[in-house]
Design an enzyme around this catalytic site. Structure first.
Site, mmCIF file in Angstrom:
data_model
loop_
_atom_site.group_PDB
_atom_site.id
_atom_site.type_symbol
_atom_site.label_atom_id
_atom_site.label_comp_id
_atom_site.label_asym_id
_atom_site.label_seq_id
_atom_site.Cartn_x
_atom_site.Cartn_y
_atom_site.Cartn_z
ATOM 1 N N TYR A 1 -37.329 23.441 24.261
ATOM 2 C CA TYR A 1 -37.551 22.254 23.438
ATOM 3 C C TYR A 1 -39.031 21.877 23.516
ATOM 4 O O TYR A 1 -39.758 22.285 24.435
ATOM 5 C CB TYR A 1 -36.678 21.073 23.892
ATOM 6 C CG TYR A 1 -36.713 20.802 25.377
ATOM 7 C CD1 TYR A 1 -37.680 19.974 25.937
ATOM 8 C CD2 TYR A 1 -35.773 21.370 26.226
ATOM 9 C CE1 TYR A 1 -37.708 19.723 27.296
ATOM 10 C CE2 TYR A 1 -35.793 21.133 27.581
ATOM 11 C CZ TYR A 1 -36.753 20.301 28.116
ATOM 12 O OH TYR A 1 -36.770 20.067 29.466
ATOM 13 N N ARG B 1 -41.373 18.699 23.964
ATOM 14 C CA ARG B 1 -41.235 17.344 24.511
ATOM 15 C C ARG B 1 -42.462 16.503 24.193
ATOM 16 O O ARG B 1 -43.604 16.938 24.387
ATOM 17 C CB ARG B 1 -41.014 17.390 26.016
ATOM 18 C CG ARG B 1 -41.151 16.040 26.733
ATOM 19 C CD ARG B 1 -40.582 16.077 28.121
ATOM 20 N NE ARG B 1 -39.122 16.215 28.096
ATOM 21 C CZ ARG B 1 -38.369 16.240 29.199
ATOM 22 N NH1 ARG B 1 -38.927 16.153 30.403
ATOM 23 N NH2 ARG B 1 -37.057 16.378 29.104
ATOM 24 N N ARG C 1 -38.401 27.016 35.523
ATOM 25 C CA ARG C 1 -38.999 26.318 34.376
ATOM 26 C C ARG C 1 -40.475 26.636 34.284
ATOM 27 O O ARG C 1 -41.164 26.797 35.295
ATOM 28 C CB ARG C 1 -38.796 24.808 34.521
ATOM 29 C CG ARG C 1 -39.635 23.959 33.601
ATOM 30 C CD ARG C 1 -39.289 22.492 33.698
ATOM 31 N NE ARG C 1 -37.991 22.201 33.093
ATOM 32 C CZ ARG C 1 -37.555 20.967 32.858
ATOM 33 N NH1 ARG C 1 -38.291 19.918 33.166
ATOM 34 N NH2 ARG C 1 -36.376 20.781 32.298
ATOM 35 N N LYS D 1 -29.518 8.636 28.001
ATOM 36 C CA LYS D 1 -29.888 9.627 26.995
ATOM 37 C C LYS D 1 -29.279 9.258 25.646
ATOM 38 O O LYS D 1 -28.205 8.653 25.583
ATOM 39 C CB LYS D 1 -29.432 11.029 27.431
ATOM 40 C CG LYS D 1 -30.144 11.520 28.686
ATOM 41 C CD LYS D 1 -29.709 12.914 29.082
ATOM 42 C CE LYS D 1 -30.457 13.375 30.334
ATOM 43 N NZ LYS D 1 -30.070 14.742 30.754
ATOM 44 N N LYS E 1 -28.250 19.435 28.771
ATOM 45 C CA LYS E 1 -28.553 20.646 28.012
ATOM 46 C C LYS E 1 -27.854 21.852 28.622
ATOM 47 O O LYS E 1 -27.347 22.723 27.911
ATOM 48 C CB LYS E 1 -30.064 20.868 27.972
ATOM 49 C CG LYS E 1 -30.861 19.694 27.403
ATOM 50 C CD LYS E 1 -32.347 19.993 27.451
ATOM 51 C CE LYS E 1 -33.179 18.818 26.939
ATOM 52 N NZ LYS E 1 -33.155 17.663 27.867
#
Length: 836
Positions: A415, A417, A322, A256, A514
């Site tokens: 976010y 993406r 999610r 990352k 995160k």
């Protein structure tokens, strides 16, 4: 670097008249406020109104150009895509006509027709036959020309697409520069005139004309599709977007990175030149909400899951719900990520199943199981029995963990993406998460944020979530890039990936999470252990570009294009143009570190001054060579990475393409005790090269020195009060066994010495005083060794249980025991010698 110079050095020359007239506005402020030739006079409200009027005019100019150019680029992309489609269809049609079987049939039919015509018209003269043959040859030449021109037309299209890529890059830079210019000129206005224009201009003008908030994702998706269409000659790779590769043996590494907002568009354009944007539904027109991803993480009041993920303990879990898109999406995915240590032979896994949104509350509370739902999938033929059994086990384990460990929603991450991947090929997958925001969902402090629902309903996907209390959200300042490489054993990653991750566009931050960052930031009163990157959030991650690496990831216009500048490089002003900018308090005249071979273009100095500077440099270099020849040359000073205005940093050189577990050993260097000697050795040198503090009111971000190099920049940071920095430590079974072996070795040593003492006691006379003293000394040595073995074993076990990254070595205990043993032998020897 003054901002006016920055605009001039980075603007696209063909759009130069559309940029904010920063220098003109600044000059007017200086002249009218009394610093110019008009003399001293008081700035009035009328002057302020006139200045605001001019600012509004400049703002409208920038907004009209930005919106118009974006629409123009979108239209061009659509038009080129249509041209490519037509060209491919035309070429495919010509290929069908030139197919060997079609040609054979055509020739057979032509021959029979010729025979019939010859029998019917036997009196046709030879001149007519020759004319027919010439016509056939001409038609063949036309067919060959159309086939040869096909590649030529696609080359022309490639140049047009490359120009569009550069236009998008320059437009994004145009937007950033102009917005920054408005912010800075308002600051300059306050310093010069004393009027506070910031809040008024922001509310009345910038918020009503938000050209700087333009989202380039729609353009980038369309541009990626066009680029892929041209690159593959109209036949893009097709496949399941969620499918992986077909390799049987592969090595997967995930790393990352942080990406500064100034580099986001540049990075996206650099990637799409190699990989297309992954779109799950190509038939649907792209919308901003299509890229939105929201996750809600679970934990308890003790933050048990947070600590497990932070310390990377074996079996550490992360449970989240999610969904993709906005809150109208009724399909929720329940996911569980499980961390596995390498010594177990297993891989960290992520498993999930889908649940309807209205059933989430009942599932979390334990009132609903998913068995009936999954059995229905088998009846409808959507899942196999084996797949359903695995889903049932996962659902039951997740529900059991929620109920027994008192887990509840704690933190939400949002976010947008952008994923880059070839459909059906997972060898290289790159995702870029922008507008990352973490929001509290818990009620640990007595504030019912979500009420009785599993998620709060007072927010959607409208970044930056102005409706949410500032204390309940954390807007992450950078984008997060994730590179996943799945290569065959012994195979190197693609060269373009290596160039990308070593460029100045990204900063490696392995093991970034995160969930961990959100909990550490939003729940400081409950967190004692914090991730290593949190104390470094105030460091500037930007650094000057290496010329060679920057060239490989640059967005350049085709050389054949009739343009006056190159995107991604500085525009060279004409020698006849003289650059002048009024001085302003707080602005730094220092330049960033640039390659010396480009300084003539960068400085834009008169030829005479350039010649003098070059002569001075040559003279200095000659003096150094003479000193080196005599052995008196000074030692070169190694430049340290500057990561803040106050303290120097320690660089930890890493390979960004290695998996994150390779950093564990190097992270131990962050332990203050391990670094103590190194810092002491460098302290005097660092103090001599301490950078000056920035003056108050410095108006340009580029005035500060930026860190150099391509590695990760770690600074000498200190944890906040009552906090500790988590150092990732891997505890494998062999470490436990090594501690046990050391314990047994010392026990063996103590038993041997104890055996010597017992032997002396059994084979000496009761009246032998020297023998009794020697036996006592050896007994004391044996007892000390046994106590030392037990104490060190216990101490190390507790350190391993705490996953302490400190030093496990004891340099004094073994030396002391050896000294006691030698003393015992010497006492026995000396007393016996005296007895003689």
């Amino acid at each position: 670097m003054k901002f006016g110079q920055r605009i001039r050095s980075t603007l696209y020359a063909e759009w130069s008249d559309q940029y904010l007239d920063y220098n003109g506005l600044k000059r007017d402020l200086k002249d009218n406020a009394g610093n110019g030739p008009q003399g001293m006079r008081r700035w009035t409200e009328g002057d302020e109104a006139a200045f605001v009027k001019r600012l509004e005019k400049e703002l409208l100019k920038c907004e009209r150009f930005q919106v118009g150019k974006a629409d123009e680029l979108s239209t061009k992309i659509t038009s080129l895509e249509h041209q490519v489609t037509q060209l491919v269809q035309s070429y495919d049609q010509s290929q069908i006509q030139l197919d060997p079987q079609s040609q054979a049939q055509s020739q057979s039919q032509s021959q029979s027709q010729v025979d019939e015509d010859f029998a019917a018209e036997a009196d046709q003269d030879e001149d007519d036959e020759e004319e027919d043959e010439e016509d056939e040859r001409a038609r063949d030449d036309d067919d060959a020309m159309s086939e040869a021109s096909y590649d030529e037309k696609f080359k022309d299209l490639e140049e047009e697409v490359a120009t569009l890529v550069a236009d998008v890059h320059d437009l994004a830079l145009y937007t950033k520069l102009n917005f920054t210019g408005f912010v800075k000129i308002v600051k300059v206005s306050r310093k010069v005139t004393g009027f506070n224009l910031k809040s008024y201009f922001s509310a009345e003008y910038l918020d009503k004309h938000p050209f700087y908030k333009y989202n380039y994702d729609g353009l980038i998706v369309k541009l990626s599709r066009l680029f892929d269409l041209v690159r593959t000659r109209g036949h893009p790779i097709e496949g399941d977007s969620a499918a992986g590769g077909t390799q049987n043996a592969f090595v997967r590494s995930t790393t990352k990175y942080w990406v500064h907002e100034d580099n986001i568009v540049h990075l996206k354009l650099a990637i799409l030149k190699q990989l297309p944007v992954l779109v799950f539904n190509p038939s649907k027109e792209f919308e901003v909400k299509d890229s939105a991803i929201t996750s809600i993480y679970f934990d308890n009041e003790g933050l048990e899951l947070y600590l497990g993920r932070l310390e990377k303990t074996e079996g550490a879990e992360a449970i989240r719900l999610r969904w993709y898109g906005d809150v109208s999406n009724k399909t929720i995915f329940v996911e569980r990520k499980t961390h596995r240590e390498d010594w177990t032979g297993e891989k960290s896994v992520k498993a999930r199943f889908a649940i309807a949104e209205h059933k989430a509350n009942d599932f979390i509370a334990g009132r609903l199981t998913m068995d009936d739902e999954f059995d229905e999938l088998v009846k409808r033929g959507k899942k196999t029995v084996k797949e359903v059994d695995s889903m049932k086990q996962l659902a039951n384990e997740v529900q059991y963990a929620i109920l027994t460990r008192a887990l509840s929603p704690v933190m939400r991450s949002f976010y947008n993406r952008t994923a880059f991947q070839l459909p059906g090929d997972a060898r290289v997958r790159i995702s870029l998460d922008t507008e990352l925001t973490m929001v509290r969902e818990d009620d640990f402090d007595g504030k019912p944020r979500a009420g009785k629902n599993w998620r709060r309903t007072d927010m959607g996907i409208d970044f930056p979530f102005d409706e949410v209390d500032a204390k309940d959200k954390e807007v992450f300042p950078y984008a997060v890039l994730e590179v996943k490489l799945q290569t065959q054993l012994g195979q190197e990653p693609p060269t373009w990936v290596t160039d990308l991750v070593h460029s100045n566009l990204v900063t490696p931050v392995p093991k970034f999470s995160k969930f961990i960052h959100g909990c550490a930031t939003l729940l400081p009163e409950r967190v004692e252990l914090i991730p290593f990157w949190q104390p470094q959030m105030d460091r500037d991650i930007r650094r000057p570009a290496d010329p060679e690496t920057a060239k490989k990831v640059a967005i350049e216009r085709p050389h054949s294009a009739n343009v006056s500048s190159t995107s991604g490089t500085n525009s060279v002003p004409s020698p006849t143009q003289r650059y002048e900018e009024p001085n302003s308090e707080g602005e730094d005249d220092e330049y960033l570190v640039h390659p010396s071979h480009n300084e003539v273009k960068r400085l834009n100095l008169p030829p005479e001054l350039i010649r003098q500077a070059q002569e001075a440099r040559e003279e200095r270099e000659n003096n150094l060579k003479e000193l080196a020849a005599t052995g008196k040359a000074p030692q070169p000073v190694r430049r340290e990475s500057t990561a803040s205005q106050r303290d120097y940093g320690l660089r930890l050189d890493i390979d960004p393409l290695q998996p994150s577990r390779s950093y564990d050993k190097k992270y131990s260097l962050l332990d203050p005790r391990s670094l103590q000697k190194l810092f002491k050795a460098k302290q005097s040198d660092q103090n001599d090269r301490q950078p000056p503090l920035a003056e108050e009111g410095e108006s340009d971000d580029e005035a500060r020195p930026l860190p150099e190099g391509n590695g990760v920049e770690y600074t000498r940071v200190h944890a906040p009060a009552d906090k500790r920095i988590a150092i990732p430590v891997r505890i494998e079974p062999k470490v436990i066994f090594a501690n046990e072996r050391t314990f047994l070795k010392w026990l063996h040593f103590g038993i041997l010495i104890g055996g010597i003492a017992t032997t002396l006691l059994n084979f000496i006379e009761p009246t032998d005083r020297i023998g009794l003293i020697s036996a006592g000394m050896f007994t004391l040595t044996a007892l000390l060794s046994l106590a030392y073995a037990a104490g060190m074993y216990t101490w190390r076990v507790f350190k391993l249980r705490r996953r302490d990254a400190g030093n496990y070595h004891d340099p004094y205990g073994p030396t002391f025991l050896c000294a006691v043993l030698v003393a015992s032998v010497l006492v026995n020897l000396i007393l016996r010698l005296k007895q003689l």
